[in-house]
Design an enzyme around this catalytic site. Structure first.
Site, PDB file in Angstrom:
ATOM      1  N   GLU A  18      18.097  14.829  40.151  1.00  0.00           N
ATOM      2  CA  GLU A  18      18.199  14.056  41.401  1.00  0.00           C
ATOM      3  C   GLU A  18      17.890  12.577  41.148  1.00  0.00           C
ATOM      4  O   GLU A  18      16.896  12.243  40.512  1.00  0.00           O
ATOM      5  CB  GLU A  18      17.212  14.625  42.440  1.00  0.00           C
ATOM      6  N   TYR A  20       6.734  13.811  50.746  1.00  0.00           N
ATOM      7  CA  TYR A  20       6.115  12.647  50.103  1.00  0.00           C
ATOM      8  C   TYR A  20       4.647  12.630  50.504  1.00  0.00           C
ATOM      9  O   TYR A  20       4.171  11.753  51.204  1.00  0.00           O
ATOM     10  CB  TYR A  20       6.844  11.351  50.474  1.00  0.00           C
ATOM     11  N   ASP A  26      19.054  13.707  49.365  1.00  0.00           N
ATOM     12  CA  ASP A  26      19.103  14.302  50.708  1.00  0.00           C
ATOM     13  C   ASP A  26      19.386  13.209  51.731  1.00  0.00           C
ATOM     14  O   ASP A  26      19.654  12.077  51.365  1.00  0.00           O
ATOM     15  CB  ASP A  26      17.772  15.009  51.010  1.00  0.00           C
ATOM     16  N   ASP A  40      16.416   8.457  50.594  1.00  0.00           N
ATOM     17  CA  ASP A  40      15.540   8.238  49.435  1.00  0.00           C
ATOM     18  C   ASP A  40      16.130   8.737  48.135  1.00  0.00           C
ATOM     19  O   ASP A  40      15.828   8.230  47.065  1.00  0.00           O
ATOM     20  CB  ASP A  40      14.184   8.911  49.665  1.00  0.00           C
TER      21      ASP A  40
END
Ligand SMILES: *[C@@H]1O[C@H](CO)[C@@H](O)[C@H](O)[C@H]1NC(C)=O
Ligand SMILES: *[C@@H]1O[C@H](CO)[C@@H](O)[C@H](O)[C@H]1NC(C)=O
Length: 476
Positions: free
Chosen positions: A457, A225, A77, A74
């Protein structure tokens, strides 16, 4: 804010825009799609263009006898979170449906990016009554700084089921498959039909066995999430995409009956992997009401000059909402503004926000200002897309990008061995071309620090709406 302050904010934004020459939207578009190749999990094809990435996670699902190889990481990571992955695919598909004509030679790569996702979503829903909501123990993964190619953390698969439902993740998959089936319909009828059939099945599962994966997966879903906004929005969103793909009265009735259940108090300016409200009103092939009223309210909650604006703008003109990865909001809301400007232009309609008039041209202008900000028209003169412009983020929070590549360093780097590369002040050795990071703060500053993941990120859902935006601005 006083009028003088307001004017000076506008002035600064205009200045920032004037200072930087116009952008190469075509180059940015190509790069924004290339980024998805850097996020690929599984067996990479010979056509892979981001070559510092290699095969990874080739046994995902094998421990329980299911093939869950493939899909996307995603963000920075190595977990495969299906909920945001599916949302990214829905928006990539929407970008192609809406602006495909402007994609040119990037169309083929966009289709590949979508199919890399839909092939995985088919695998994640191949056993009736189950939906794989993620692969990879998020605690094990987040405590490690490891290349995906080296991963030795538990690749635990997590599924929702009839007993332990997950309506949001399942209905979002249905939306992604339905939207993608429309993309592939003129190109590959068989594949398109397969996607649509699965979309209907997964939607039925999502609707019949209602519940949030929050409760079913507990700490494996939250706080990563976490579904804050509930699953009603995904059910309506999934049905709206199925309606667009099938025109079936069943889905029309479903949307009309259930749109009433959506939380009325929630802001009209919400659109992202968790909250679909603002997007639902803009999908075509619905009856006009209540969708137009809601879509107009959305516009009035986003335009900076509107009396009912509910988002903030930085002094440099960037749209800001609370929480991390802010550029996801700038790209997603701009995408909706651009999409909505089209029927408005066609009908020569102007939206009234109190006594402020919003023309379709103004919607496009606001969307363009956000894209230009991201590409470098901002107080720091920096692009927030890796590999685009003279100055861009060099220390993005991304394991693969920050660790030496397998080619440079074939020896295994273990969980803690990566720490040196995380803490160094050196730029990342591998360019994740096209990655757009979380972005600057409300004062337009950017630390370019790997540890500051809320800002540094990249994620698949920041880029997805940008693909559509860039395709449009490339040819307008
Ligand atoms: C999911 O969990 C979060 C955090 O505990 C909570 O705020 C939210 O309301 C939950 N969502 C649902 C749909 O239960
Ligand atoms: C941005 O560019 C302009 C024009 O070249 C320059 O005046 C300004 O000082 C630059 N700002 C920064 C922070 O580099």
């Amino acid at each position: 804010m006083s009028l003088i302050q307001r004017l000076s904010v506008l002035g600064m934004a205009a200045m920032a825009m004037g200072l930087v020459a116009s952008h190469d939207y075509g180059e940015a578009l190509t790069k924004s799609i290339l980024f998805y190749e850097g996020q690929r999990s599984g067996k990479l094809p010979p056509t892979q263009r981001i070559t510092w990435r290699k095969d990874s996670a080739l046994r995902d699902g094998f421990e329980i006898g299911v093939d869950l190889v493939g899909g996307y990481y995603d963000a920075g990571d190595n977990v495969k979170f299906t909920f945001p992955m599916a949302f990214s695919i829905t928006i990539l598909a929407w970008s192609v449906l809406e602006f495909g004509q402007s994609l040119g030679t990037d169309l083929q790569h966009s289709l590949k990016a979508i199919q890399w996702g839909t092939d995985y979503l088919l695998k994640a829903t191949s056993i009736p009554g189950f939906v794989f909501a993620q692969v990879g123990d998020p605690y094990g993964d987040h405590n490690c700084w490891e290349r995906p190619e080296d991963m030795d953390t538990p690749r635990t698969p997590y599924a929702v089921s009839k007993e332990f439902p997950g309506s949001e993740v399942s209905a979002e998959i249905a939306a992604a498959l339905a939207a993608s089936s429309m993309v592939f319909r003129p190109i590959n009828r068989g594949y398109s039909a397969r996607l649509l059939k699965r979309a209907r099945m997964v939607f039925e599962f999502a609707d019949k066995y209602r519940g949030s994966y929050n409760d079913s997966l507990g700490p494996w879903a939250c706080p990563f999430y976490c579904d804050y906004s509930g699953y009603q929005d995904e059910l309506v969103w999934g049905a709206a995409w199925l309606l667009r793909a099938t025109k079936a009265p069943y889905y029309r009735n479903y949307v009309l009956a259930n749109i009433q259940n959506l939380d009325k108090s929630s802001s009209f300016a919400e659109f992202g992997w968790d909250t679909k409200h603002a997007g639902i009103n803009l999908i075509k092939s619905q009856t006009p009401e209540p969708f137009i009223t809601n879509a107009d309210k959305f516009v009035c909650s986003v335009l900076p000059e509107s009396p009912t604006v509910s988002v903030s703008y930085s002094p440099g003109g960037l749209l800001i909402k609370p929480g991390g990865s802010n550029l996801q909001h700038a790209t997603a809301l701009s995408f909706l503004l651009l999409v909505y400007s089209r029927p408005l232009s066609k009908d020569s309609r102007v939206i009234h926000c109190g006594n402020v008039f919003a023309t379709p041209a103004r919607l496009i202008q606001v969307a363009r200002s956000q894209v230009d900000y991201i590409l470098g028209s901002n107080p720091l003169n920096m692009s927030y897309m890796v590999g685009y412009g003279k100055k861009f983020p060099e220390r993005i929070h991304h394991r693969g990008s920050s660790l030496p590549s397998i080619t440079q360093h074939p020896q295994h780097i273990d969980c803690t061995g990566g720490a040196t590369y995380f803490y160094t002040n050196n730029p990342n050795p591998n360019l994740l071309t096209g990655a757009v990071v979380g972005g600057p703060d409300i004062k337009d500053s950017y630390a370019d620090s790997r540890a500051d993941f809320a800002h540094s990120e990249p994620t698949t859902y920041i880029n997805a709406p940008l693909v559509g935006l860039l395709a449009y601005f490339k040819s307008h």
